[in-house]
Design a protein around this motif. Structure first.
Motif, mmCIF file in Angstrom:
data_model
loop_
_atom_site.group_PDB
_atom_site.id
_atom_site.type_symbol
_atom_site.label_atom_id
_atom_site.label_comp_id
_atom_site.label_asym_id
_atom_site.label_seq_id
_atom_site.Cartn_x
_atom_site.Cartn_y
_atom_site.Cartn_z
ATOM 1 N N LEU A 41 -4.914 -9.270 -5.623
ATOM 2 C CA LEU A 41 -5.170 -9.725 -4.264
ATOM 3 C C LEU A 41 -5.861 -8.612 -3.477
ATOM 4 O O LEU A 41 -5.489 -7.445 -3.585
ATOM 5 C CB LEU A 41 -3.858 -10.104 -3.576
ATOM 6 C CG LEU A 41 -3.083 -11.270 -4.201
ATOM 7 C CD1 LEU A 41 -1.795 -11.508 -3.431
ATOM 8 C CD2 LEU A 41 -3.919 -12.532 -4.241
ATOM 9 N N ALA A 42 -6.842 -8.967 -2.693
ATOM 10 C CA ALA A 42 -7.581 -7.983 -1.901
ATOM 11 C C ALA A 42 -6.773 -7.562 -0.680
ATOM 12 O O ALA A 42 -5.876 -8.282 -0.220
ATOM 13 C CB ALA A 42 -8.920 -8.563 -1.458
ATOM 14 N N GLY A 43 -7.114 -6.388 -0.136
ATOM 15 C CA GLY A 43 -6.425 -5.888 1.050
ATOM 16 C C GLY A 43 -6.617 -6.763 2.269
ATOM 17 O O GLY A 43 -5.792 -6.737 3.192
ATOM 18 N N ASP A 44 -7.713 -7.529 2.301
ATOM 19 C CA ASP A 44 -7.933 -8.410 3.441
ATOM 20 C C ASP A 44 -7.446 -9.837 3.184
ATOM 21 O O ASP A 44 -7.695 -10.741 3.974
ATOM 22 C CB ASP A 44 -9.418 -8.436 3.819
ATOM 23 C CG ASP A 44 -10.311 -8.928 2.683
ATOM 24 O OD1 ASP A 44 -9.791 -9.172 1.568
ATOM 25 O OD2 ASP A 44 -11.529 -9.062 2.906
ATOM 26 N N GLY A 78 7.296 -2.232 -8.546
ATOM 27 C CA GLY A 78 7.806 -3.225 -7.611
ATOM 28 C C GLY A 78 6.688 -3.942 -6.876
ATOM 29 O O GLY A 78 6.757 -5.158 -6.657
ATOM 30 N N ARG A 79 5.652 -3.210 -6.498
ATOM 31 C CA ARG A 79 4.523 -3.812 -5.786
ATOM 32 C C ARG A 79 3.793 -4.822 -6.665
ATOM 33 O O ARG A 79 3.389 -5.890 -6.194
ATOM 34 C CB ARG A 79 3.544 -2.721 -5.319
ATOM 35 C CG ARG A 79 2.433 -3.255 -4.415
ATOM 36 C CD ARG A 79 1.322 -2.254 -4.237
ATOM 37 N NE ARG A 79 0.364 -2.674 -3.220
ATOM 38 C CZ ARG A 79 -0.609 -3.574 -3.428
ATOM 39 N NH1 ARG A 79 -0.743 -4.135 -4.625
ATOM 40 N NH2 ARG A 79 -1.435 -3.895 -2.448
ATOM 41 N N ARG A 80 3.599 -4.485 -7.953
ATOM 42 C CA ARG A 80 2.918 -5.421 -8.853
ATOM 43 C C ARG A 80 3.689 -6.738 -8.961
ATOM 44 O O ARG A 80 3.086 -7.823 -9.020
ATOM 45 C CB ARG A 80 2.743 -4.784 -10.240
ATOM 46 C CG ARG A 80 1.556 -3.834 -10.326
ATOM 47 C CD ARG A 80 1.315 -3.379 -11.741
ATOM 48 N NE ARG A 80 2.304 -2.417 -12.193
ATOM 49 C CZ ARG A 80 2.203 -1.102 -12.037
ATOM 50 N NH1 ARG A 80 1.138 -0.598 -11.432
ATOM 51 N NH2 ARG A 80 3.150 -0.297 -12.482
ATOM 52 N N THR A 81 5.005 -6.642 -8.988
ATOM 53 C CA THR A 81 5.823 -7.850 -9.048
ATOM 54 C C THR A 81 5.663 -8.676 -7.778
ATOM 55 O O THR A 81 5.498 -9.901 -7.833
ATOM 56 C CB THR A 81 7.304 -7.479 -9.267
ATOM 57 O OG1 THR A 81 7.433 -6.770 -10.507
ATOM 58 C CG2 THR A 81 8.183 -8.706 -9.314
ATOM 59 N N ILE A 82 5.695 -8.020 -6.616
ATOM 60 C CA ILE A 82 5.515 -8.731 -5.345
ATOM 61 C C ILE A 82 4.121 -9.330 -5.252
ATOM 62 O O ILE A 82 3.925 -10.426 -4.719
ATOM 63 C CB ILE A 82 5.798 -7.787 -4.158
ATOM 64 C CG1 ILE A 82 7.266 -7.319 -4.188
ATOM 65 C CG2 ILE A 82 5.486 -8.475 -2.827
ATOM 66 C CD1 ILE A 82 8.283 -8.452 -4.139
ATOM 67 N N SER A 115 6.461 -8.546 1.566
ATOM 68 C CA SER A 115 4.998 -8.580 1.670
ATOM 69 C C SER A 115 4.393 -7.346 1.013
ATOM 70 O O SER A 115 5.042 -6.297 0.881
ATOM 71 C CB SER A 115 4.557 -8.640 3.136
ATOM 72 O OG SER A 115 4.736 -7.387 3.774
ATOM 73 N N LEU A 116 3.125 -7.465 0.623
ATOM 74 C CA LEU A 116 2.416 -6.333 0.046
ATOM 75 C C LEU A 116 2.205 -5.226 1.070
ATOM 76 O O LEU A 116 2.235 -4.039 0.735
ATOM 77 C CB LEU A 116 1.080 -6.799 -0.524
ATOM 78 C CG LEU A 116 1.166 -7.594 -1.827
ATOM 79 C CD1 LEU A 116 -0.196 -8.177 -2.178
ATOM 80 C CD2 LEU A 116 1.678 -6.725 -2.961
ATOM 81 N N ASP A 140 3.268 -1.320 0.596
ATOM 82 C CA ASP A 140 2.369 -0.183 0.779
ATOM 83 C C ASP A 140 2.884 0.791 1.826
ATOM 84 O O ASP A 140 2.693 2.013 1.707
ATOM 85 C CB ASP A 140 0.971 -0.675 1.143
ATOM 86 C CG ASP A 140 0.238 -1.268 -0.056
ATOM 87 O OD1 ASP A 140 0.666 -0.991 -1.195
ATOM 88 O OD2 ASP A 140 -0.739 -2.007 0.148
ATOM 89 N N ALA A 141 3.553 0.285 2.855
ATOM 90 C CA ALA A 141 4.157 1.175 3.844
ATOM 91 C C ALA A 141 5.245 2.021 3.200
ATOM 92 O O ALA A 141 5.381 3.227 3.504
ATOM 93 C CB ALA A 141 4.738 0.359 4.993
ATOM 94 N N MET A 142 6.003 1.442 2.295
ATOM 95 C CA MET A 142 7.051 2.184 1.589
ATOM 96 C C MET A 142 6.447 3.230 0.664
ATOM 97 O O MET A 142 6.931 4.371 0.578
ATOM 98 C CB MET A 142 7.932 1.198 0.821
ATOM 99 C CG MET A 142 8.697 0.253 1.747
ATOM 100 S SD MET A 142 9.183 -1.323 0.994
ATOM 101 C CE MET A 142 10.639 -0.845 0.076
ATOM 102 N N LEU A 143 5.349 2.889 -0.009
ATOM 103 C CA LEU A 143 4.690 3.849 -0.888
ATOM 104 C C LEU A 143 4.079 5.002 -0.096
ATOM 105 O O LEU A 143 4.119 6.163 -0.534
ATOM 106 C CB LEU A 143 3.624 3.144 -1.721
ATOM 107 C CG LEU A 143 4.151 2.176 -2.790
ATOM 108 C CD1 LEU A 143 3.002 1.381 -3.398
ATOM 109 C CD2 LEU A 143 4.918 2.928 -3.870
#
Length: 394
Positions: free
Chosen positions: A345-348, A321-325, A102-103, A107-110
Motif C-alpha cells: 500500500l502506498a503512503g498516500d 507487525g507492520r507487514r501484518t497490519i 492503522s499503518l 509508523d509512528a511507533m517505529l
C-alpha cells in the motif's frame, strides 16, 4: 536484572506474567498498570507479584518507575500512544497483537523506537511452536517444490456475549473484527512462511453476532507470482478447527505434520502409493528438528530478554507487525470496496491514515451492551492451529 512493568491486567496479562516469572533470574516485574486499579490489585495478588506497585495510568507509571521493558496488554486502540510514550523515553516495549489499527500508527511507533533508541517487539507467539518450526524447516528445505496454494483457516467460535465487553465489537475501539484480532496470528505465520502477496481480494460479513458492528467472518484470496493463498477468518466456526496447509508441486504439508506426495501415472492421474522416497525424506527432516527450549509467550519473552541483554534485534520486530497490519488493511479495503487491492500500500493510500477504516467500514449491526468485565473461564481450542492462548477479554 531487567525491570519490567505490565500495562493492562486483563486476561492476556497472565500469559506475559507467568512467562517473565519463568526467567526470574533475568528479570523482575516491578509494576503493573490498569485503568481499573482495583482489578489490577486482585490480579497482582493472584499471580504472586508481591513487590509490584499498581498504577492507574501509563503516564503515572512512566513518571514514577525506572524501567527497562514494558509489556502492553491493553485494547488495540491504545497501543500506539502507550508504545510511543515509552519508546520515546528509551524504554523497550513488547506489545500484544495487533500492533495497531492503522499503518500510520505503526509508523509512528517505529519512528519512536528509532528516536528513543529503544527496542520494539510485537507479539506473535505462535512462531515459537514446535509444529510451526517444523513446517518452516520443510518449506525452507525446498523439498515440496514451488508453492501452488496455501489454505489458511483461522477458525474460532465466540458467543454473542463476547462482544458485550466495552472495547469489543466496534471499529473505533477494537479496530476491526476477526480478521484483525483473531486471524492476525495466522496472517503473521503466512507472511513469515511465504512472504507478502502481490494483491488481495476479499469478502466481509457478520453472520452470527447481531450485537457487533464488525465482521465475524471474512474470506480473502491472495495472489502471489504463481501461487494463491486463501484465508478464512472467523469467530463463527464450531469446533475451532484451524489449519495451514501448503501445496507444493512435489508434496503438501500441513501444520499438523500431515505430508502427501503424489507422483503421476503416464495418463496424469495419481499413482498408487505416491512418492515414497520423498515422503521418507520429509519425515526424516521433521524428525530431526530439535524441540524448542521455550514455546508460546514464554518463547517470545525469552527472545526479547535475550535481545535486551545482547543488544541484537528481536526475532519479531515492529516491521513484522507492520507487514501484518498492511495485509489486514488491504483485506479490509478489498472487502469494503469490493475490488482487488495491490500491495504494498502506498503512503498516500487513504486506508494508511487512522480513521479511514472507521469512517468507511460497514456497520453490520449496532452494539447493544458495554460491560467492564465478563464472567466465565477462558477456554483454549484444542485444534492444531495457532493457540489463541487465554485471550478472551484482554
Amino acid at each position: 536484572m531487567i525491570k519490567v512493568a505490565i500495562i493492562g491486567m486483563g486476561n492476556i496479562s497472565p500469559s506475559h506474567i507467568r512467562a517473565y516469572q519463568t526467567f526470574s533470574d533475568r528479570c523482575a516485574i516491578v509494576a503493573c498498570c490498569d485503568i481499573l486499579p482495583e482489578g489490577a490489585e486482585v490480579r497482582r495478588r493472584e499471580l504472586g507479584l508481591e513487590q509490584a506497585k499498581v498504577y492507574a495510568s501509563h503516564a503515572e507509571l512512566l513518571a514514577n518507575e525506572d524501567l527497562d521493558l514494558v509489556s502492553i496488554c491493553t485494547p488495540p486502540a491504545t497501543h500506539e500512544q502507550i508504545s510511543v510514550d515509552f519508546l520515546s523515553a528509551g524504554i523497550n516495549v513488547l506489545c500484544e497483537k495487533p500492533m495497531a489499527p492503522s499503518l500510520a500508527a505503526c509508523d509512528a511507533m517505529l519512528r519512536a523506537e528509532k528516536q528513543g533508541g529503544a527496542m520494539f517487539s510485537t507479539v506473535a507467539q505462535n512462531r515459537f511452536r514446535d509444529d510451526v518450526a517444523r513446517l518452516k524447516a520443510v518449506l525452507d528445505s525446498g523439498l515440496v517444490g514451488p508453492v501452488s496454494h496455501v489454505q489458511v483457516d483461522s477458525a474460532w467460535w465466540r458467543g454473542l456475549s463476547y462482544y458485550d465487553l466495552w472495547w469489543r465489537g466496534t471499529w473505533e475501539q477494537e479496530g476491526g473484527g476477526c480478521t484483525l484480532n483473531h486471524a492476525v496470528h495466522h496472517i503473521d505465520l503466512l507472511l513469515w512462511l511465504l512472504g507478502a502477496p502481490q494483491s488481495v481480494t476479499a469478502v466481509l460479513a457478520n453472520a452470527a453476532h447481531e450485537n457487533a458492528e464488525i465482521e465475524d467472518l471474512s474470506v480473502a484470496v491472495l495472489m502471489y507470482q504463481r501461487a494463491l493463498a486463501t484465508i478464512t477468518s472467523s469467530v463463527v466456526h464450531h469446533g475451532e478447527r484451524q489449519q495451514i496447509v501448503v501445496q507444493g508441486r512435489e508434496a503438501s504439508i500441513g501444520l499438523g505434520g500431515d505430508v502427501v506426495a503424489e507422483i503421476s501415472q503416464p495418463n496424469g492421474f495419481p499413482a498408487p502409493g505416491g512418492n515414497a522416497e520423498l515422503l521418507e525424506r520429509l519425515q526424516a527432516l521433521t524428525a530431526t528438528q530439535e524441540p524448542l527450549a521455550h514455546t508460546g509467550h514464554q518463547g517470545q519473552i525469552d527472545d526479547v530478554l535475550t535481545a535486551i541483554e545482547t543488544g541484537r534485534r528481536p526475532a519479531i520486530d515492529g516491521h513484522d507487525g507492520r507487514r501484518t497490519i498492511e495485509l489486514i488493511t488491504a483485506v479490509y479495503r478489498a472487502g469494503i470496496e469490493r475490488r482487488t487491492v495491490d500491495l504494498p500500500l502506498a503512503g498516500d493510500d487513504p486506508y494508511y491514515r487512522p480513521g479511514t477504516l472507521t469512517e468507511r467500514a460497514p456497520r453490520f449491526f449496532a452494539t447493544s451492551a458495554s460491560v467492564t468485565d465478563l464472567a466465565g473461564s477462558i477456554t483454549v481450542s484444542g485444534a492444531t492451529g495457532p493457540d489463541h492462548e487465554q485471550k478472551a477479554s484482554r
